[in-house]
Write a protein that holds these residues in place. Sequence first.
Motif, PDB file in Angstrom:
ATOM      1  N   SER A  39     -12.575  -0.217  23.810  1.00 47.70           N
ATOM      2  CA  SER A  39     -14.039  -0.210  23.954  1.00 47.70           C
ATOM      3  C   SER A  39     -14.471   0.028  25.399  1.00 47.70           C
ATOM      4  O   SER A  39     -15.674   0.090  25.687  1.00 47.70           O
ATOM      5  N   TYR A  40     -13.522   0.203  26.291  1.00 42.40           N
ATOM      6  CA  TYR A  40     -13.838   0.361  27.711  1.00 42.40           C
ATOM      7  C   TYR A  40     -14.629   1.642  27.959  1.00 42.40           C
ATOM      8  O   TYR A  40     -14.246   2.736  27.514  1.00 42.40           O
ATOM      9  N   ASP A  41     -15.746   1.534  28.694  1.00 41.25           N
ATOM     10  CA  ASP A  41     -16.609   2.684  29.005  1.00 41.25           C
ATOM     11  C   ASP A  41     -16.778   2.756  30.523  1.00 41.25           C
ATOM     12  O   ASP A  41     -17.791   2.340  31.073  1.00 41.25           O
ATOM     13  N   GLY A  42     -15.757   3.307  31.170  1.00 38.08           N
ATOM     14  CA  GLY A  42     -15.759   3.344  32.623  1.00 38.08           C
ATOM     15  C   GLY A  42     -16.800   4.270  33.214  1.00 38.08           C
ATOM     16  O   GLY A  42     -17.325   4.010  34.301  1.00 38.08           O
ATOM     17  N   ASP A  43     -17.112   5.375  32.542  1.00 40.80           N
ATOM     18  CA  ASP A  43     -18.086   6.325  33.090  1.00 40.80           C
ATOM     19  C   ASP A  43     -19.512   6.033  32.632  1.00 40.80           C
ATOM     20  O   ASP A  43     -20.439   6.805  32.937  1.00 40.80           O
ATOM     21  N   MET A  44     -19.665   4.928  31.890  1.00 43.07           N
ATOM     22  CA  MET A  44     -21.004   4.454  31.488  1.00 43.07           C
ATOM     23  C   MET A  44     -21.817   5.515  30.755  1.00 43.07           C
ATOM     24  O   MET A  44     -23.038   5.646  30.943  1.00 43.07           O
TER      25      MET A  44
END
Length: 518
Positions: free
Chosen positions: A399-404
């Motif tokens: 679920s990681y959204d590093g680039d938002m």
Amino acid sequence: MAKLNVILIGILVVMFAAAGVYAYVGSIGNEAMSVHYMTEQTWSDSSCSGCHAGVYEEVSGSYHVEQDMKKWTSIMDYGVDIDSIDEDMMAVTYGQVHPGGGYMSDYGVDVDCMVCHNQVGYDFEARAESIASGDFENANEAAIEESRKEMQSETLYMASYMLDVLAPLPLVTEVHDEVNGAPSKALCGSNCHSGDIATTAVTWNLEDSASYDVHDSVDCQDCHETEEHEIGSREYLFASESAHMESEVGVVDCDSSGCHEGISHGGMVDAHLEFISCESCHIPALPGSDVTDTPVIKEFSWANGVREDVIYDSEFTPTLSWSDGVYYDQLPTAQERENDSVLKPYNIITGTWWDAGIDEAVLADPDNSSAIGDPIDPADVLSADGDGDGVVTDEEIRSYDGDMDGAADYPNAVLRTVDLYYQISHNIASSDVGLADPLVCADCHGVSASDTLQNVHFGNVTQNCSDCHTVIPSINWKLIGYTTDPAETVPPTNFSSKTIEVTVEGAKPTEVEREPAF
């Protein structure tokens, strides 16, 4: 004839006088002539090509200079595929052990012959620190800055100037090679290939390395054949055309002329050499971190974004497995037996890391596939730890959204745990050198001594070797595809009674002492 001798002596006197003036002029700082000291860190056609014609071009096109960076790393080093590292990061990281030229020439680091050939006064650490800091332009210069003045004032260099004028090649070589000779084992092992300690427990850098390797006195190029500055290496499987492997030089075989040609262990043992390498028996044990002073890796994990290692604290036994060559652009996983396969010793390192789950081969069998796949940058893994408990879960990384951007970066992420096979070729033991004696018949075939041992080793239930063995056996027959020990006999053979002798073909017969006839 006497008159001719006088004339020749007169000419020699004049030449020596001129040489002395020449040497003096150079030694007081004439920069144009100081390249003859071989303490300037650039190639000069005018000074070098007379004796080394074409060498600069040879080196510039050699494998060490035009190195494919994939070969210089592994998933273990940074937890990421080398393709995900930008060129600038590669330059400051791998440039530290790069001889210059090639892709490093784009950063102003030219080929530095002294990286390999300097015998005195070269500061490898200063060069590495300069590159690591991004000061590429002065990197080669930094390696010699402290010692240049002292070196140029030594009598040896003064003599080198004189000999350069007189140019009797044998004498020049005597002086030249004391300063700029052939690469040595210490240069190769200490400054560029020290990373092999972590994976294969090599002992090059130890003061008492002769205690661990019977070939301690042998220089690298004696086994790694060298031609036109191409240094022989193993045969790589699946290497690309750009891998610079078209060179015919390789690594000499143990039974090559000048090495161990003509040595026999008897017909039965010699027959084994069709499918087992010499080093399989002659590397019976490897030193742990307590000896190497550098961690020898057993396991590593990037599961939580920070590398965690398990090391061998003390000596351990390498594992025998099949080899048909060394993987070039794949993970070094276990190989199936092929027609030309032989058993070789390995340090099996278990590695764990997150993969994006894009490669079909990885998704099909993440823990056994040799595909590099798409490793996730450890920095992203660390950032995915949403609750900050130090443990990254499937849900967190997927679920990681590093680039938002509102979409998960790694929705198909999978945690891989792979046994990586690092082939071992050094630390060769003999009957009086090494951590243990070379293997004998019972070390591999002791299981055949009884039906009970056969059932324990080849039963349906997989056994943990350490349950019974404080020292793990060298060979696991099931691991390499056997359902029983191939040496099994009825009745069982006691292989501990078998001895292995050494004979040399054509050797002088043993002399028999006799009493005098009279």
